[in-house]
Design an enzyme around this catalytic site. Structure first.
Site, PDB file in Angstrom:
ATOM      1  N   GLN A  87     -13.971   4.611 -23.344  1.00  0.00           N
ATOM      2  CA  GLN A  87     -13.072   5.464 -22.566  1.00  0.00           C
ATOM      3  C   GLN A  87     -12.847   6.816 -23.220  1.00  0.00           C
ATOM      4  OE1 GLN A  87      -9.560   2.644 -23.301  1.00  0.00           O
ATOM      5  NE2 GLN A  87      -8.481   4.605 -23.327  1.00  0.00           N
ATOM      6  N   CYS A  93      -7.668   3.252 -20.036  1.00  0.00           N
ATOM      7  CA  CYS A  93      -7.979   1.831 -20.243  1.00  0.00           C
ATOM      8  C   CYS A  93      -7.736   1.015 -18.979  1.00  0.00           C
ATOM      9  CB  CYS A  93      -7.166   1.264 -21.391  1.00  0.00           C
ATOM     10  SG  CYS A  93      -5.394   1.123 -21.040  1.00  0.00           S
ATOM     11  N   HIS A 232      -2.117  -1.588 -23.488  1.00  0.00           N
ATOM     12  CA  HIS A 232      -3.560  -1.405 -23.364  1.00  0.00           C
ATOM     13  C   HIS A 232      -4.132  -2.445 -22.399  1.00  0.00           C
ATOM     14  CE1 HIS A 232      -7.412   0.146 -24.574  1.00  0.00           C
ATOM     15  NE2 HIS A 232      -7.799  -0.938 -25.228  1.00  0.00           N
ATOM     16  N   ASN A 248     -13.386  -4.707 -25.176  1.00  0.00           N
ATOM     17  CA  ASN A 248     -12.567  -3.506 -25.262  1.00  0.00           C
ATOM     18  C   ASN A 248     -13.347  -2.307 -24.711  1.00  0.00           C
ATOM     19  OD1 ASN A 248     -10.437  -1.822 -25.896  1.00  0.00           O
ATOM     20  ND2 ASN A 248     -10.396  -2.328 -28.067  1.00  0.00           N
TER      21      ASN A 248
END
Length: 264
Positions: A87, A93, A232, A248
Protein backbone atom coordinates in the site's frame (compact mmCIF):
# COMPACT_ATOMS: atom_id res chain seq x y z
CA UNK A 1 20.47 17.76 7.77
CA UNK A 2 22.44 16.89 10.90
CA UNK A 3 19.38 17.35 13.14
CA UNK A 4 17.34 15.01 10.91
CA UNK A 5 20.14 12.42 11.02
CA UNK A 6 20.31 12.63 14.80
CA UNK A 7 16.53 12.21 15.10
CA UNK A 8 16.57 9.17 12.76
CA UNK A 9 19.44 7.63 14.65
CA UNK A 10 17.60 8.06 17.96
CA UNK A 11 14.52 6.33 16.51
CA UNK A 12 16.65 3.57 15.03
CA UNK A 13 18.48 3.03 18.32
CA UNK A 14 15.28 2.79 20.36
CA UNK A 15 13.83 0.30 17.84
CA UNK A 16 17.06 -1.72 17.94
CA UNK A 17 16.57 -1.95 21.71
CA UNK A 18 12.91 -2.95 21.26
CA UNK A 19 13.92 -5.69 18.78
CA UNK A 20 16.70 -7.01 21.05
CA UNK A 21 14.35 -7.09 24.04
CA UNK A 22 11.53 -8.75 22.06
CA UNK A 23 13.87 -11.47 20.78
CA UNK A 24 15.17 -12.05 24.30
CA UNK A 25 11.68 -12.38 25.76
CA UNK A 26 11.30 -15.79 24.18
CA UNK A 27 8.22 -16.92 22.31
CA UNK A 28 8.47 -18.27 18.79
CA UNK A 29 8.28 -14.89 17.01
CA UNK A 30 11.44 -13.32 15.58
CA UNK A 31 11.87 -9.55 15.34
CA UNK A 32 14.25 -7.47 13.23
CA UNK A 33 15.03 -3.99 11.96
CA UNK A 34 13.20 -2.86 8.82
CA UNK A 35 11.87 0.25 7.06
CA UNK A 36 9.76 1.16 10.11
CA UNK A 37 12.80 1.34 12.39
CA UNK A 38 13.70 4.97 11.64
CA UNK A 39 10.19 6.37 11.10
CA UNK A 40 8.37 8.77 13.43
CA UNK A 41 4.99 7.80 14.93
CA UNK A 42 3.23 10.11 12.41
CA UNK A 43 5.06 8.48 9.51
CA UNK A 44 4.19 5.01 10.80
CA UNK A 45 0.51 6.00 10.92
CA UNK A 46 0.54 6.47 7.14
CA UNK A 47 1.08 2.74 6.65
CA UNK A 48 -2.19 1.93 8.43
CA UNK A 49 -5.57 3.38 7.49
CA UNK A 50 -8.42 1.72 9.32
CA UNK A 51 -11.01 4.29 10.41
CA UNK A 52 -13.16 2.71 13.11
CA UNK A 53 -15.19 5.87 13.80
CA UNK A 54 -18.86 4.93 14.09
CA UNK A 55 -18.18 1.19 13.85
CA UNK A 56 -18.55 -1.42 16.58
CA UNK A 57 -17.10 -4.90 16.63
CA UNK A 58 -19.24 -7.45 14.82
CA UNK A 59 -22.16 -8.91 16.80
CA UNK A 60 -22.09 -12.48 18.06
CA UNK A 61 -23.48 -15.04 15.66
CA UNK A 62 -24.74 -18.47 16.50
CA UNK A 63 -22.59 -20.73 14.33
CA UNK A 64 -24.43 -23.72 12.91
CA UNK A 65 -23.03 -26.76 14.67
CA UNK A 66 -23.46 -28.93 11.57
CA UNK A 67 -20.62 -27.22 9.70
CA UNK A 68 -17.32 -28.16 11.30
CA UNK A 69 -14.16 -26.54 9.97
CA UNK A 70 -11.23 -28.78 8.99
CA UNK A 71 -8.29 -28.77 11.40
CA UNK A 72 -6.11 -26.87 8.94
CA UNK A 73 -6.76 -24.74 5.85
CA UNK A 74 -4.06 -22.65 4.17
CA UNK A 75 -5.38 -21.01 1.01
CA UNK A 76 -1.80 -20.07 0.12
CA UNK A 77 -1.04 -23.78 -0.34
CA UNK A 78 -3.95 -24.14 -2.76
CA UNK A 79 -2.89 -21.37 -5.16
CA UNK A 80 -5.83 -19.20 -4.11
CA UNK A 81 -4.00 -16.13 -2.75
CA UNK A 82 -2.51 -13.38 -4.94
CA UNK A 83 1.05 -12.15 -4.38
CA UNK A 84 1.67 -9.80 -1.45
CA UNK A 85 0.90 -6.18 -2.36
CA UNK A 86 2.25 -2.90 -1.02
CA UNK A 87 0.00 0.00 0.00
CA UNK A 88 3.00 2.31 0.47
CA UNK A 89 2.58 5.35 2.71
CA UNK A 90 -1.09 5.86 1.79
CA UNK A 91 -3.50 4.85 4.58
CA UNK A 92 -5.38 2.54 2.24
CA UNK A 93 -5.15 -0.74 4.18
CA UNK A 94 -8.98 -0.83 4.19
CA UNK A 95 -8.95 -1.36 0.40
CA UNK A 96 -6.37 -4.16 0.61
CA UNK A 97 -8.28 -5.92 3.39
CA UNK A 98 -11.47 -5.69 1.34
CA UNK A 99 -9.90 -6.90 -1.93
CA UNK A 100 -8.00 -9.72 -0.22
CA UNK A 101 -11.27 -10.85 1.29
CA UNK A 102 -12.69 -11.24 -2.22
CA UNK A 103 -9.89 -12.86 -4.22
CA UNK A 104 -9.90 -16.36 -2.71
CA UNK A 105 -13.68 -16.45 -2.69
CA UNK A 106 -13.86 -15.38 -6.33
CA UNK A 107 -11.45 -18.22 -7.15
CA UNK A 108 -13.75 -20.62 -5.28
CA UNK A 109 -16.63 -19.67 -7.54
CA UNK A 110 -14.83 -19.19 -10.86
CA UNK A 111 -11.70 -21.34 -10.62
CA UNK A 112 -9.72 -18.20 -11.59
CA UNK A 113 -7.37 -16.31 -9.28
CA UNK A 114 -7.90 -12.66 -10.17
CA UNK A 115 -5.91 -9.72 -8.91
CA UNK A 116 -8.57 -7.09 -8.18
CA UNK A 117 -8.09 -3.32 -8.01
CA UNK A 118 -7.60 -1.62 -4.66
CA UNK A 119 -7.23 1.64 -6.58
CA UNK A 120 -10.88 1.57 -7.71
CA UNK A 121 -11.98 1.47 -4.08
CA UNK A 122 -9.42 4.11 -3.09
CA UNK A 123 -10.64 6.51 -5.80
CA UNK A 124 -14.35 5.78 -5.70
CA UNK A 125 -15.64 4.77 -2.25
CA UNK A 126 -15.31 8.20 -0.60
CA UNK A 127 -15.39 10.23 -3.82
CA UNK A 128 -16.31 13.82 -3.01
CA UNK A 129 -16.27 13.14 0.76
CA UNK A 130 -12.64 12.79 1.79
CA UNK A 131 -9.20 11.44 0.91
CA UNK A 132 -9.14 7.63 1.01
CA UNK A 133 -5.44 7.69 2.01
CA UNK A 134 -6.65 9.02 5.35
CA UNK A 135 -8.30 5.71 6.18
CA UNK A 136 -11.55 3.88 5.62
CA UNK A 137 -13.65 0.84 6.43
CA UNK A 138 -13.64 -2.37 4.30
CA UNK A 139 -17.44 -2.84 4.36
CA UNK A 140 -17.81 0.49 2.53
CA UNK A 141 -15.94 -1.09 -0.40
CA UNK A 142 -18.48 -3.88 -0.71
CA UNK A 143 -21.32 -1.34 -0.43
CA UNK A 144 -19.80 0.67 -3.30
CA UNK A 145 -19.58 -2.47 -5.49
CA UNK A 146 -23.14 -3.51 -4.64
CA UNK A 147 -24.47 -0.08 -5.64
CA UNK A 148 -22.53 -0.22 -8.92
CA UNK A 149 -23.76 -3.50 -10.33
CA UNK A 150 -21.48 -5.68 -8.19
CA UNK A 151 -18.43 -4.53 -10.09
CA UNK A 152 -14.69 -4.27 -9.43
CA UNK A 153 -11.90 -3.77 -11.98
CA UNK A 154 -8.74 -5.85 -12.20
CA UNK A 155 -5.48 -4.40 -10.87
CA UNK A 156 -4.04 -4.67 -14.39
CA UNK A 157 -6.77 -2.38 -15.78
CA UNK A 158 -6.95 -0.04 -12.79
CA UNK A 159 -3.39 0.15 -11.45
CA UNK A 160 -2.56 1.00 -7.86
CA UNK A 161 -0.78 4.36 -7.57
CA UNK A 162 -1.08 5.00 -3.83
CA UNK A 163 -2.86 8.35 -4.02
CA UNK A 164 -6.60 9.06 -4.08
CA UNK A 165 -7.63 10.30 -7.54
CA UNK A 166 -10.92 10.79 -9.35
CA UNK A 167 -13.15 7.72 -9.70
CA UNK A 168 -12.71 5.91 -13.03
CA UNK A 169 -14.94 2.97 -12.10
CA UNK A 170 -17.46 3.51 -14.87
CA UNK A 171 -14.76 3.62 -17.58
CA UNK A 172 -12.78 0.53 -16.56
CA UNK A 173 -13.85 -3.00 -17.52
CA UNK A 174 -15.53 -5.00 -14.77
CA UNK A 175 -13.38 -7.99 -13.76
CA UNK A 176 -16.17 -9.50 -11.62
CA UNK A 177 -17.26 -11.79 -14.42
CA UNK A 178 -18.20 -15.11 -12.79
CA UNK A 179 -19.76 -13.47 -9.74
CA UNK A 180 -21.01 -10.08 -8.58
CA UNK A 181 -20.55 -8.45 -5.17
CA UNK A 182 -24.00 -8.26 -3.60
CA UNK A 183 -22.96 -7.38 -0.04
CA UNK A 184 -21.04 -8.89 2.84
CA UNK A 185 -21.52 -11.12 5.85
CA UNK A 186 -20.22 -10.03 9.25
CA UNK A 187 -18.20 -12.64 11.11
CA UNK A 188 -18.62 -12.91 14.89
CA UNK A 189 -15.78 -11.61 17.09
CA UNK A 190 -14.71 -15.01 18.47
CA UNK A 191 -11.76 -17.02 17.19
CA UNK A 192 -14.11 -19.95 16.50
CA UNK A 193 -16.32 -17.77 14.26
CA UNK A 194 -13.29 -16.55 12.31
CA UNK A 195 -11.94 -20.09 11.83
CA UNK A 196 -15.37 -21.24 10.66
CA UNK A 197 -15.50 -18.43 8.09
CA UNK A 198 -11.86 -18.96 7.03
CA UNK A 199 -12.63 -22.59 6.21
CA UNK A 200 -14.60 -21.38 3.17
CA UNK A 201 -12.30 -18.58 1.94
CA UNK A 202 -10.21 -15.52 2.80
CA UNK A 203 -11.49 -12.86 5.22
CA UNK A 204 -11.11 -9.13 5.58
CA UNK A 205 -10.05 -8.63 9.21
CA UNK A 206 -8.98 -5.74 11.43
CA UNK A 207 -6.50 -5.74 14.29
CA UNK A 208 -4.18 -3.43 16.20
CA UNK A 209 -0.68 -2.73 14.90
CA UNK A 210 1.82 -1.99 17.67
CA UNK A 211 5.47 -0.84 17.48
CA UNK A 212 6.33 -4.41 18.41
CA UNK A 213 4.27 -5.80 15.52
CA UNK A 214 5.91 -3.47 12.97
CA UNK A 215 9.30 -5.07 13.67
CA UNK A 216 7.97 -8.65 13.20
CA UNK A 217 10.15 -10.86 11.01
CA UNK A 218 8.85 -14.41 11.35
CA UNK A 219 7.54 -17.16 13.62
CA UNK A 220 4.25 -17.12 15.51
CA UNK A 221 3.47 -13.84 17.24
CA UNK A 222 1.40 -13.30 20.34
CA UNK A 223 1.29 -9.54 20.84
CA UNK A 224 0.52 -8.64 24.45
CA UNK A 225 1.15 -4.91 23.93
CA UNK A 226 -2.25 -4.16 22.33
CA UNK A 227 -4.49 -1.51 23.86
CA UNK A 228 -7.72 -2.66 22.21
CA UNK A 229 -7.97 -0.13 19.35
CA UNK A 230 -7.94 -1.74 15.87
CA UNK A 231 -6.05 0.45 13.37
CA UNK A 232 -5.19 -1.77 10.40
CA UNK A 233 -7.12 -3.92 7.91
CA UNK A 234 -5.54 -7.06 6.47
CA UNK A 235 -6.56 -10.40 4.95
CA UNK A 236 -6.71 -13.66 6.86
CA UNK A 237 -5.79 -16.44 4.41
CA UNK A 238 -5.67 -19.61 6.47
CA UNK A 239 -5.10 -21.34 9.78
CA UNK A 240 -3.54 -24.34 11.50
CA UNK A 241 -4.07 -25.55 15.08
CA UNK A 242 -1.19 -23.21 16.09
CA UNK A 243 -1.78 -20.00 14.16
CA UNK A 244 -3.93 -17.86 11.87
CA UNK A 245 -2.09 -16.83 8.69
CA UNK A 246 -2.54 -13.20 7.68
CA UNK A 247 -1.50 -11.46 4.47
CA UNK A 248 -0.36 -7.88 5.07
CA UNK A 249 -0.05 -5.01 2.54
CA UNK A 250 3.47 -3.76 3.36
CA UNK A 251 5.27 -5.58 0.53
CA UNK A 252 7.10 -8.91 0.62
CA UNK A 253 10.20 -7.58 2.41
CA UNK A 254 8.22 -6.99 5.62
CA UNK A 255 7.57 -9.85 8.05
CA UNK A 256 7.57 -13.43 6.81
CA UNK A 257 7.68 -12.65 3.05
CA UNK A 258 4.81 -10.21 3.65
CA UNK A 259 2.78 -12.55 5.87
CA UNK A 260 2.37 -12.89 9.64
CA UNK A 261 1.34 -15.85 11.80
CA UNK A 262 -0.86 -14.90 14.76
CA UNK A 263 -0.87 -17.34 17.67
CA UNK A 264 -4.25 -18.94 18.33
Amino acid sequence: LASEDRMRFRLFRSNAQLVAQANEDGGSAVFGLNFFSALTEDEKQQYLGLNVTGHDENPMHVASSSSSAPEKKLWTNEGQVTAVKNQGSCGSCWTFGAVGGLETRYHGISGKLRNFAEQEYLDCVYEGQRNGCNGGWPDNCYDYSRKNGGRLASAAEYTYVGTDGSCKGSSKPDAMVAAKIVGYTSVGPTEAANIQALASGSLSVAFEVTNYFQQYQGGIIQDTTCTGRPNHAVTAVGYTPEFVLVKNSWGSTWGDKGFVKFER
